[in-house]
Design a protein around this motif. Structure first.
Motif, PDB file in Angstrom:
ATOM      1  N   GLU A   1     -12.443   9.930  -2.392  1.00 49.16           N
ATOM      2  CA  GLU A   1     -11.630   8.819  -2.009  1.00 49.16           C
ATOM      3  C   GLU A   1     -10.802   8.688  -0.620  1.00 49.16           C
ATOM      4  O   GLU A   1     -10.676   8.008   0.085  1.00 49.16           O
ATOM      5  N   PHE A   2     -10.098   9.809  -0.691  1.00 53.40           N
ATOM      6  CA  PHE A   2      -9.082   9.756   0.445  1.00 53.40           C
ATOM      7  C   PHE A   2      -9.858  10.133   1.614  1.00 53.40           C
ATOM      8  O   PHE A   2      -9.609   9.485   2.852  1.00 53.40           O
ATOM      9  N   SER A   3     -10.917  10.856   1.848  1.00 48.51           N
ATOM     10  CA  SER A   3     -11.569  11.181   2.859  1.00 48.51           C
ATOM     11  C   SER A   3     -12.192  10.141   3.366  1.00 48.51           C
ATOM     12  O   SER A   3     -12.288   9.964   4.786  1.00 48.51           O
TER      13      SER A   3
ATOM     14  N   LYS B   1       0.860  -1.049   0.000  1.00 44.33           N
ATOM     15  CA  LYS B   1       0.000   0.044  -0.023  1.00 44.33           C
ATOM     16  C   LYS B   1       0.803   1.432   0.042  1.00 44.33           C
ATOM     17  O   LYS B   1       0.426   2.212  -0.656  1.00 44.33           O
ATOM     18  N   GLU B   2       1.899   1.105   0.504  1.00 45.67           N
ATOM     19  CA  GLU B   2       2.936   2.337   0.706  1.00 45.67           C
ATOM     20  C   GLU B   2       3.379   2.695  -0.652  1.00 45.67           C
ATOM     21  O   GLU B   2       4.214   3.599  -0.779  1.00 45.67           O
ATOM     22  N   SER B   3       3.437   1.674  -1.691  1.00 41.38           N
ATOM     23  CA  SER B   3       3.917   1.828  -2.990  1.00 41.38           C
ATOM     24  C   SER B   3       3.051   2.323  -3.709  1.00 41.38           C
ATOM     25  O   SER B   3       3.009   2.463  -5.253  1.00 41.38           O
ATOM     26  N   LEU B   4       1.661   2.382  -3.401  1.00 38.58           N
ATOM     27  CA  LEU B   4       0.575   2.533  -4.541  1.00 38.58           C
ATOM     28  C   LEU B   4       0.674   4.247  -5.067  1.00 38.58           C
ATOM     29  O   LEU B   4       1.290   5.048  -4.276  1.00 38.58           O
ATOM     30  N   PRO B   5       0.289   4.504  -6.291  1.00 41.97           N
ATOM     31  CA  PRO B   5       0.316   5.941  -6.765  1.00 41.97           C
ATOM     32  C   PRO B   5      -0.413   6.950  -5.692  1.00 41.97           C
ATOM     33  O   PRO B   5      -1.399   6.288  -5.054  1.00 41.97           O
ATOM     34  N   ILE B   6      -0.170   8.037  -5.661  1.00 41.43           N
ATOM     35  CA  ILE B   6      -0.636   9.065  -4.672  1.00 41.43           C
ATOM     36  C   ILE B   6      -1.804   9.235  -4.921  1.00 41.43           C
ATOM     37  O   ILE B   6      -2.177   9.603  -6.064  1.00 41.43           O
ATOM     38  N   LEU B   7      -2.881   9.363  -3.831  1.00 38.93           N
ATOM     39  CA  LEU B   7      -4.015   9.874  -4.222  1.00 38.93           C
ATOM     40  C   LEU B   7      -4.145  11.259  -3.713  1.00 38.93           C
ATOM     41  O   LEU B   7      -3.332  11.893  -2.993  1.00 38.93           O
ATOM     42  N   HIS B   8      -4.917  12.130  -4.323  1.00 39.76           N
ATOM     43  CA  HIS B   8      -4.854  13.528  -3.836  1.00 39.76           C
ATOM     44  C   HIS B   8      -5.622  13.683  -2.669  1.00 39.76           C
ATOM     45  O   HIS B   8      -6.756  12.784  -2.552  1.00 39.76           O
TER      46      HIS B   8
END
Ligand SMILES: Cc1ncc(COP(=O)(O)O)c(C=O)c1O
Length: 388
Positions: free
Chosen positions: A33-35, A21-28
């Motif tokens: 989705e992030f919230s 999970k630490e290597s996944l593309p960055i979410l804004h």
């Protein structure tokens, strides 16, 4: 090429699922989705802290959140009490002094636990004390303090109790609300099985009153900003997105196993580690040993620094030595988070070899056998306050 075994009390190893999970593309971070992830993590942390309080999440190491618990509660001239029994207890003193606060200090000999009555006496002697700062599991010595008792003492006064649970959270039973702990600070790189960089703080309604009136300077760590943002399901500044996404995974793993079982495992491993040390003839260092790290005195005539260095360089096993005045005098084996039975056995096997290489007479296999016996029984035959 060397295989590494991380048996230090932070950072601790990370499960592959979490590392992925630490290597996944960055979410804004300003997205629904992030919230959703952020709110899920914030809610789940309440279960781990055993609190109804909001958990504020900041990007920093544990020390940053300790600092936040000083600057958000206090004003110039405030009186506080620091009850310290090791290197991390002393950190409270240094942080307070950096902000011009001169604490009253209860200084316990390293390796001993804080006597709750001494806090009671200090609060009686100075009713102006606004906050008591102390440590849950003192990682530098391996001691656990009786926070339930200390909590009930502080709760009967106007003061608030502020607890450094940076190494204890997730590895040792901590009932924030039931034990009346007003402020609990913790970090990501220990029992929560995450990379370093995230910090958490739980703030009780009693402590919020101090937050409202606090006048020490603050900006990034201002709790009010985090609380307001949390109400809007977000953070005031760019959060450590990657770590929060990974935290959701490690929390899911903890939930799948059952938090009770996670604590039971840490307790069993602690018990095995104590038995292993004793079987090797090493004296336990902590008066009341905690369940996240086991400390033992380095035997007479052996260089403690060499034990740690040889273990790391020749066997790829990282353990911790002593800090500050305990440098070279103790060794510390962690058993929290993603450290399992097999890791502990590897650690003890290599420790036996290193001790023997350094000229300490050790019956090979004795330490591991003692560990195995405890692990096989699956219970805790070595009482937590056994000493040697
Ligand atoms: C009990 C305790 N307090 C404070 C700290 C400091 O945390 P950090 O190194 O993340 O700033 C640690 C780290 O090992 C700790 O174990």
């Amino acid at each position: 090429m060397k295989k590494h075994y991380l048996l230090t009390p932070g950072p601790t190893p990370i499960p592959p699922e979490v590392a992925q999970k630490e290597s996944l593309p960055i979410l804004h971070h300003r997205t629904s989705e992030f919230s959703k992830i952020f709110m899920n993590v914030s809610e789940s942390l309440k279960e781990i802290f055993q609190t109804k309080n909001d958990i504020l999440i900041t990007a920093s190491s544990g020390t940053g959140t300790m600092e936040s618990a000083v600057i958000n509660l206090l004003s110039p001239g405030d009186e506080i009490l620091v009850a310290s029994c090791g290197n991390f207890g002393e950190r409270w003193i240094k942080i307070a002094e950096a902000y011009g606060i001169k604490p009253t200090v209860i200084q316990v000999e390293w390796g001993k636990a804080i006597k709750p009555e001494t806090i009671e006496e200090a609060l009686k002697a100075n009713p102006k004390i606004k906050a008591v700062y102390t440590t849950f599991t003192e990682t530098s010595t391996g001691v656990v303090n009786d926070i339930e008792k200390i909590g009930s003492i502080v709760a009967s006064t106007p003061a608030v109790l502020v607890l450094d649970a940076i190494s204890g959270l997730g590895g040792q039973k901590l009932l924030t609300d039931d034990w009346k702990v007003d402020v609990v600070v913790a970090g990501s790189q220990k029992g929560l099985m995450l990379a370093p960089g995230l910090a958490f703080v739980s703030v009780s309604p009693k402590a919020w009153k101090l937050v409202e009136s606090s006048k020490l300077p603050k900006f990034y760590f201002d709790y009010k900003k985090y609380k307001k943002s949390l109400e809007g399901k977000t953070t005031p500044f760019t959060p450590a997105v990657t770590l929060i996404v990974a935290l959701e995974e490690s929390i899911n793993m903890i939930k799948a196993k059952g938090f009770e079982n996670v604590l039971k495992d840490a307790s069993l491993l602690a018990s095995a580690a104590r038995a292993g040390m004793k079987a090797l003839g090493l004296e336990l260092f902590a008066e009341i040993p905690c369940e996240v790290v086991t400390s033992a005195k380095v035997p007479e005539g052996v260089d403690g620094g060499k034990i740690v260095k040889k273990l790391r360089e020749e066997y790829g096993v990282s353990i911790a030595g002593g800090q500050g005045k305990l440098k070279g005098k103790i060794i510390r084996f962690a058993h929290m988070g993603y450290i399992g039975k097999a890791d502990l056995l590897v650690g003890f096997a290599c420790l036996e070899m290193v001790l023997s290489q350094l000229g300490y007479k050790v019956e090979k296999g004795k330490g591991i056998a003692a560990c195995e016996e405890v692990l096989l029984k699956g219970e805790a035959p070595v009482p937590a306050n056994a000493g040697v």
